[in-house]
Design a protein around this motif. Structure first.
Motif, PDB file in Angstrom:
ATOM      1  N   MET A  32       0.742  -1.052  -0.031  1.00  0.00           N
ATOM      2  CA  MET A  32      -0.061   0.074  -0.109  1.00  0.00           C
ATOM      3  C   MET A  32       0.861   1.258   0.086  1.00  0.00           C
ATOM      4  O   MET A  32       1.870   1.236   0.750  1.00  0.00           O
ATOM      5  CB  MET A  32      -0.717   0.045   1.364  1.00  0.00           C
ATOM      6  CG  MET A  32      -1.814   1.109   1.535  1.00  0.00           C
ATOM      7  SD  MET A  32      -2.988   1.077  -0.111  1.00  0.00           S
ATOM      8  CE  MET A  32      -3.972  -0.373   0.291  1.00  0.00           C
ATOM      9  N   ALA A  48      -7.361   2.683   1.814  1.00  0.00           N
ATOM     10  CA  ALA A  48      -6.801   1.552   1.294  1.00  0.00           C
ATOM     11  C   ALA A  48      -7.730   0.559   0.606  1.00  0.00           C
ATOM     12  O   ALA A  48      -7.284  -0.019  -0.307  1.00  0.00           O
ATOM     13  CB  ALA A  48      -6.189   0.938   2.488  1.00  0.00           C
ATOM     14  N   ALA A  60       0.857  -2.872   4.695  1.00  0.00           N
ATOM     15  CA  ALA A  60       0.762  -1.138   5.000  1.00  0.00           C
ATOM     16  C   ALA A  60       1.523  -0.542   6.064  1.00  0.00           C
ATOM     17  O   ALA A  60       1.705  -1.342   7.041  1.00  0.00           O
ATOM     18  CB  ALA A  60      -0.835  -0.753   5.139  1.00  0.00           C
TER      19      ALA A  60
END
Length: 324
Positions: free
Chosen positions: A217, A231, A252
């Motif tokens: 991410m 996200a 992430a």
């Protein structure tokens, strides 16, 4: 040694490659070729070749040469007809003129730089990127998409390629089919990651693959592309473009970035990507949270060594249990 395929473009992919090359020599970068701005765009228009910029950055990231060579590849001419052009782009353009295809030119440059692994353009075709916005407007050209969106609340609904289904080079499909670990991102959602998935055969090969599939991410939303995107909205855009699920895991960042740095991003309407876990779960992906960011001069970037270490740790852990 783990067979890794990393798919993307822009600076994000090259940053990640710098870290990954310490973990595997069997590393293949698949790079988008839809850029039409800057020095790459000039060479594309003048010489009719695919844009070399993202390819150059990935080659440089994987190179095993002296620091002087890296500085030479980055050198930009400051005056004359070559003003703004990088030596690395011109080097690759010269090799392209000596070769039968662009991927052959990239291979020759790989040999000169003694790179770890391989760098492959996703296609040898003349690919153009266009975007459709939520107001119904269509913008043609990668360099114009962000420019069109800046300063307004329009959102990108989808991007598409011209020609619609350009052919992937066979080595790209072969690398994906043989991979044990496939990584997408980090990088610009609509102009670096998704364009690769729109090339004929790429998404289908990823879906067929038995490899572990991870999406890295982005740290921050991006002006002109993903302001206010969470996200899950990043993930949904990728799945929509690929017409199906192409990864099971999202890595992430959860670093505590200083307020002063975040304030600078807020001036352009950007912030840390919101990790909406419930929505991600609904999409069938597992969120893996790690501290991955570094910041300097008010710019937030992935730490290449930390990112690579965490990706490989996740890969080893999940491989042992075969949960993917």
């Amino acid at each position: 040694m783990t067979r890794i395929v990393a798919i993307g473009g822009g600076t994000g992919l090259s940053v990640m490659l710098r870290g990954l090359k310490a973990y595997s020599e069997n590393l293949c970068a698949v790079v988008t070729v839809s850029d039409d701005g800057g020095g790459s765009g000039m060479l594309r228009e003048d010489l009719g070749m695919p844009p070399p910029g993202d390819i150059r950055n990935c080659l440089k990231a994987l190179a095993n040469t002296e620091q002087l060579m890296e500085e030479l590849l980055d050198y930009r001419f400051s005056e004359g007809s070559l003003k703004g052009q990088s030596f690395g782009n011109l080097f690759l353009a010269a090799l392209n003129g000596m070769s039968k295809s662009f991927d052959e030119a990239v291979y020759k440059m790989s040999q000169v730089l003694a790179i770890t692994g391989r760098v492959l353009p996703v296609s040898n075709e003349d690919i153009r990127l266009s975007a459709i916005f939520d107001d119904g407007s269509t913008v043609d050209g990668e360099s114009r998409i962000a420019e069109y969106k800046q300063g307004n609340i329009k959102r990108i609904e989808k991007v598409f390629l011209r020609p619609e289904k350009p052919k992937a080079i066979p080595e790209v499909i072969e690398a994906i089919e043989k991979a044990e670990l496939i990584i997408m991102g980090p990088g610009s959602l609509y102009t670096s990651v998704i364009p690769n998935l729109l090339v004929d055969g790429v998404s289908a090969a990823i879906k067929r693959s038995k490899a572990m599939k991870i999406y890295v991410m982005n740290l921050m939303t991006q002006e002109g592309e993903t302001e206010d995107c969470t996200a899950s909205e990043h993930v949904k855009a990728i799945f929509d473009a690929a017409e199906g699920k192409v990864f099971e895991y999202v890595i992430a960042d959860v670093s505590r970035i200083p307020a002063m740095v975040l304030d600078r991003y807020a001036e352009t309407g950007n912030s840390q990507v919101v990790l909406d876990k419930e929505e991600l779960s609904k999409l069938g992906v597992e969120l893996i949270e790690r501290e991955l960011a570094v910041w300097k001069n008010a710019l937030v970037r992935h730490d290449p060594n930390v990112l690579a270490r965490e990706i490989m740790a996740v890969y080893r852990e999940l491989s042992e249990t075969k949960v993917y």
